[in-house]
Motif scaffolding. Structure first.
Motif, mmCIF file in Angstrom:
data_model
loop_
_atom_site.group_PDB
_atom_site.id
_atom_site.type_symbol
_atom_site.label_atom_id
_atom_site.label_comp_id
_atom_site.label_asym_id
_atom_site.label_seq_id
_atom_site.Cartn_x
_atom_site.Cartn_y
_atom_site.Cartn_z
ATOM 1 N N TYR A 179 0.811 -1.216 0.000
ATOM 2 C CA TYR A 179 0.000 0.000 0.000
ATOM 3 C C TYR A 179 0.848 1.272 0.000
ATOM 4 C CZ TYR A 179 0.820 -0.221 5.095
ATOM 5 O OH TYR A 179 1.397 -0.297 6.332
ATOM 6 N N GLN A 180 2.167 1.113 0.076
ATOM 7 C CA GLN A 180 3.062 2.259 -0.049
ATOM 8 C C GLN A 180 3.880 2.103 -1.328
ATOM 9 O OE1 GLN A 180 3.262 4.987 1.604
ATOM 10 N NE2 GLN A 180 2.001 4.567 3.419
ATOM 11 N N GLY A 181 4.658 3.083 -1.626
ATOM 12 C CA GLY A 181 5.515 3.041 -2.812
ATOM 13 C C GLY A 181 6.294 4.320 -2.918
ATOM 14 N N GLY A 182 7.198 4.364 -3.881
ATOM 15 C CA GLY A 182 8.006 5.554 -4.081
ATOM 16 C C GLY A 182 8.828 5.421 -5.338
ATOM 17 N N ALA A 183 9.169 6.558 -5.932
ATOM 18 C CA ALA A 183 9.883 6.547 -7.210
ATOM 19 C C ALA A 183 11.233 5.848 -7.138
ATOM 20 C CB ALA A 183 10.075 7.984 -7.706
ATOM 21 N N ASP A 184 11.867 5.827 -5.950
ATOM 22 C CA ASP A 184 13.183 5.221 -5.817
ATOM 23 C C ASP A 184 13.110 3.782 -5.301
ATOM 24 O OD1 ASP A 184 16.023 5.424 -6.042
ATOM 25 O OD2 ASP A 184 16.149 5.530 -3.850
ATOM 26 N N GLN A 185 11.946 3.190 -5.296
ATOM 27 C CA GLN A 185 11.808 1.833 -4.770
ATOM 28 C C GLN A 185 11.933 0.798 -5.893
ATOM 29 O OE1 GLN A 185 8.352 1.432 -2.248
ATOM 30 N NE2 GLN A 185 8.944 3.154 -0.941
ATOM 31 N N HIS A 186 13.195 0.484 -6.214
ATOM 32 C CA HIS A 186 13.513 -0.573 -7.189
ATOM 33 C C HIS A 186 14.873 -1.158 -6.795
ATOM 34 C CE1 HIS A 186 15.573 2.953 -8.887
ATOM 35 N NE2 HIS A 186 14.379 3.514 -9.030
ATOM 36 N N HIS A 187 14.856 -1.995 -5.751
ATOM 37 C CA HIS A 187 16.068 -2.562 -5.171
ATOM 38 C C HIS A 187 15.993 -4.095 -5.119
ATOM 39 C CE1 HIS A 187 16.018 1.565 -3.697
ATOM 40 N NE2 HIS A 187 17.225 1.433 -3.155
ATOM 41 N N PHE A 188 17.176 -4.698 -5.317
ATOM 42 C CA PHE A 188 17.334 -6.149 -5.181
ATOM 43 C C PHE A 188 18.714 -6.346 -4.562
ATOM 44 C CE2 PHE A 188 18.589 -10.359 -6.545
ATOM 45 C CZ PHE A 188 17.429 -11.101 -6.632
ATOM 46 N N PHE A 189 18.779 -6.502 -3.238
ATOM 47 C CA PHE A 189 20.067 -6.496 -2.539
ATOM 48 C C PHE A 189 20.241 -7.734 -1.650
ATOM 49 C CE2 PHE A 189 20.484 -2.333 -4.057
ATOM 50 C CZ PHE A 189 21.697 -1.759 -3.666
ATOM 51 N N MET A 190 21.343 -8.457 -1.892
ATOM 52 C CA MET A 190 21.738 -9.541 -0.992
ATOM 53 C C MET A 190 22.517 -9.020 0.208
ATOM 54 S SD MET A 190 23.032 -12.546 -3.548
ATOM 55 C CE MET A 190 21.917 -13.398 -4.678
ATOM 56 N N GLY A 191 23.161 -7.893 0.039
ATOM 57 C CA GLY A 191 23.947 -7.321 1.127
ATOM 58 C C GLY A 191 24.432 -5.937 0.762
ATOM 59 N N ALA A 192 23.780 -4.902 1.308
ATOM 60 C CA ALA A 192 24.226 -3.534 1.049
ATOM 61 C C ALA A 192 25.542 -3.284 1.798
ATOM 62 C CB ALA A 192 23.150 -2.550 1.505
ATOM 63 N N THR A 193 26.104 -2.112 1.612
ATOM 64 C CA THR A 193 27.382 -1.814 2.271
ATOM 65 C C THR A 193 27.253 -1.813 3.790
ATOM 66 O OG1 THR A 193 26.902 0.551 1.983
ATOM 67 C CG2 THR A 193 28.304 -0.500 0.328
ATOM 68 N N ASN A 194 26.044 -1.684 4.302
ATOM 69 C CA ASN A 194 25.823 -1.748 5.752
ATOM 70 C C ASN A 194 25.269 -3.108 6.184
ATOM 71 O OD1 ASN A 194 23.260 -1.591 4.742
ATOM 72 N ND2 ASN A 194 22.541 0.023 6.130
ATOM 73 N N SER A 195 25.291 -4.077 5.254
ATOM 74 C CA SER A 195 24.819 -5.461 5.445
ATOM 75 C C SER A 195 23.306 -5.605 5.345
ATOM 76 C CB SER A 195 25.304 -6.053 6.783
ATOM 77 O OG SER A 195 24.490 -5.660 7.877
ATOM 78 N N ASP A 196 22.565 -4.521 5.121
ATOM 79 C CA ASP A 196 21.109 -4.619 5.029
ATOM 80 C C ASP A 196 20.704 -5.346 3.739
ATOM 81 O OD1 ASP A 196 18.509 -4.347 5.771
ATOM 82 O OD2 ASP A 196 18.464 -2.145 5.725
ATOM 83 N N THR A 197 19.504 -5.914 3.742
ATOM 84 C CA THR A 197 18.962 -6.601 2.568
ATOM 85 C C THR A 197 17.679 -5.903 2.131
ATOM 86 O OG1 THR A 197 17.773 -8.161 4.003
ATOM 87 C CG2 THR A 197 19.951 -8.813 3.236
ATOM 88 N N TYR A 198 17.506 -5.786 0.790
ATOM 89 C CA TYR A 198 16.360 -5.048 0.257
ATOM 90 C C TYR A 198 15.655 -5.860 -0.827
ATOM 91 C CZ TYR A 198 19.270 -1.111 1.963
ATOM 92 O OH TYR A 198 20.053 -0.276 2.713
ATOM 93 N N LEU A 199 14.348 -5.730 -0.863
ATOM 94 C CA LEU A 199 13.545 -6.227 -1.978
ATOM 95 C C LEU A 199 12.417 -5.217 -2.191
ATOM 96 C CD1 LEU A 199 13.572 -8.616 -3.909
ATOM 97 C CD2 LEU A 199 11.920 -9.773 -2.427
ATOM 98 N N TYR A 200 12.745 -4.180 -2.977
ATOM 99 C CA TYR A 200 11.776 -3.108 -3.260
ATOM 100 C C TYR A 200 11.327 -3.246 -4.706
ATOM 101 C CZ TYR A 200 14.080 -0.543 0.667
ATOM 102 O OH TYR A 200 14.619 -0.151 1.864
ATOM 103 N N VAL A 201 10.204 -3.853 -4.939
ATOM 104 C CA VAL A 201 9.731 -3.964 -6.328
ATOM 105 C C VAL A 201 8.229 -3.637 -6.354
ATOM 106 C CG1 VAL A 201 9.661 -5.353 -8.427
ATOM 107 C CG2 VAL A 201 11.499 -5.717 -6.766
ATOM 108 N N CYS A 202 7.380 -4.595 -6.048
ATOM 109 C CA CYS A 202 5.934 -4.339 -6.115
ATOM 110 C C CYS A 202 5.223 -4.452 -4.768
ATOM 111 C CB CYS A 202 5.290 -5.317 -7.107
ATOM 112 S SG CYS A 202 5.831 -5.087 -8.820
ATOM 113 N N ASN A 203 5.985 -4.735 -3.699
ATOM 114 C CA ASN A 203 5.361 -4.897 -2.385
ATOM 115 C C ASN A 203 5.896 -3.865 -1.389
ATOM 116 O OD1 ASN A 203 3.557 -6.241 -0.628
ATOM 117 N ND2 ASN A 203 5.229 -7.485 0.230
ATOM 118 N N GLY A 204 6.262 -2.704 -1.911
ATOM 119 C CA GLY A 204 6.778 -1.652 -1.057
ATOM 120 C C GLY A 204 8.248 -1.846 -0.736
ATOM 121 N N ALA A 205 8.753 -1.015 0.179
ATOM 122 C CA ALA A 205 10.165 -1.060 0.572
ATOM 123 C C ALA A 205 10.359 -2.118 1.643
ATOM 124 C CB ALA A 205 10.618 0.319 1.058
#
Length: 395
Positions: free
Chosen positions: A347-373
């Motif tokens: 139910y949320q979204g944003g123009a910059d929400q297009h991420h697929f990350f196994m491990g960011a530089t801070n070790s965080d993981t992201y899956l921002y595609v169609c289900n929000g951040a």
């Protein structure tokens, strides 16, 4: 006195003619002898004949000193000039011949070098085929052992989850024993297989979250495959060596990402899984992987029924560990966390929400595609990443 002088002149002329004949004969012999010789042999014979001519010249010079008339001396000098002119002409011809031979040899060398280069390229191409041939041999040898007729077990492991799905299509999701490509039974290890989504045959290689213990940039194995379906508290990862063995010698594979738990500020549930198709590159989790050398494609699916929600492409090669992708490429439509998807899963979204990350530089993981951040930091959730080696049938 006049008679003696005349006799001296005739003797001198006779000596000159004799010397001239010697020179001409030597020159003629030289001309005849070099025609069927090699260049080195010709040069040796030329050198020898020149030395003979120089000896003849020296002998005739001594004879001239015994003569009293300038007339006789002049005759011998002309003979020398003509004879040595013949020698020079022979040497000039030899020089031209050697030049031609050098040019011909250089051309042969060039052709030979080109042939060597072609052969080297052919050897390289043939060598590149060896890993695949070894893999096929290994698979056929396993078939010969009738391993495909036996259920999966530690004593009868299979290559990967995809092979199990192929041999036993009704296999459910769960733990199995595999070896990876080009491995033996004694090196089998336990993995979790997803046998349902996107055709099944997916092998879980990584389950992690923000600051998961002993995970970030770790090439070693962590945890147990039995923890594949649990949340935080039990991270899991196959060793980089085992993951490479599952991918196989082509380094070409697909990746599926999902999560256990969700970010409640972005969605009401865990509604999405994402597939990254046709990634080519050497696996590592010690650092961020380079972008794929083959064109890729991302697809987001609704978890409940596998309905396609978005398709596009993201630029990879960023982040801190494994495969991480963010910016839109190839004129892809922006999923915007769901706002740009054909099926909005959150139910949320944003123009910059297009991420697929196994491990960011801070070790965080992201899956921002169609289900929000959906990020694991600050939320009771984990991300999971499955791999499946590609085959020619996937093209």
């Amino acid at each position: 006195a006049d008679g003696g002088a005349a006799e001296g002149v005739w003797r001198s002329l006779f000596a000159s003619m004799r010397t001239f004949l010697l020179l001409v004969v030597a020159g003629a012999a030289l001309c005849g002898s070099v025609s069927a010789k090699t260049t080195s042999e010709e040069l040796m014979e030329v050198q020898q004949k020149v030395m003979e001519l120089m000896g003849a010249q020296t002998a005739s010079g001594a004879m001239l000193q015994d003569q009293s008339t300038a007339h006789a001396g002049q005759g011998v000098s002309n003979a020398h000039v003509e004879a040595f002119e013949q020698i020079l002409q022979i040497l000039y011809r030899m020089r031209d011949k050697v030049k031609d031979q050098v040019e011909s040899a250089l051309e042969e060398k060039k052709t030979a070098q080109q042939s060597v280069q072609v052969l080297e390229e052919k050897v390289e191409q043939l060598s590149d085929n060896m890993p695949m041939l070894e893999t096929l041999i290994s698979m056929v040898e396993r078939m010969k052992e009738s391993r495909f007729s036996q259920p999966n077990s530690r004593e009868n492991p299979h290559t990967d989850c995809r092979e199990i799905k192929s041999v036993f299509p009704s296999s459910p999701s769960g733990t199995y024993w595999v070896t990876g490509y080009q491995a033996t039974k004694d090196k089998a290890y336990k993995v979790y297989c997803d046998m349902e989504r996107d055709g099944g045959g997916w092998t879980l290689v990584l389950k992690t979250w923000y600051q998961a213990p002993n995970m970030y940039r770790n090439r070693a194995a962590v945890g147990e495959a039995d923890d594949a379906t649990t949340g935080k508290g039990s991270p899991f990862k196959l060793s980089d060596e085992s993951i490479k063995a599952l991918i196989g010698p082509t380094n070409n594979f697909d990746v599926m990402a999902d999560q256990i738990g969700y970010n409640p500020s972005q969605s009401h549930g865990n509604y999405e899984f994402v597939v990254l198709r046709d990634y080519t590159g050497e696996w590592t989790y010690e650092k961020a992987m380079a972008p794929s050398t083959s064109p890729t494609k991302f697809q987001s699916y609704r978890s409940s029924d596998g309905e396609l929600a978005w398709s596009g492409n993201l630029k990879c090669g960023v982040g801190g560990a494994g495969i991480n992708c963010h910016n839109l490429i190839d004129n892809s439509k922006n999923p915007a966390g769901g706002n740009g998807c054909s099926i909005r899963l959150g139910y949320q979204g944003g123009a910059d929400q297009h991420h697929f990350f196994m491990g960011a530089t801070n070790s965080d993981t992201y899956l921002y595609v169609c289900n929000g951040a959906q990020h694991s930091s600050g939320n009771n959730m984990v991300h999971r990443f499955f791999l499946r080696a590609r085959s020619p049938a996937d093209e």
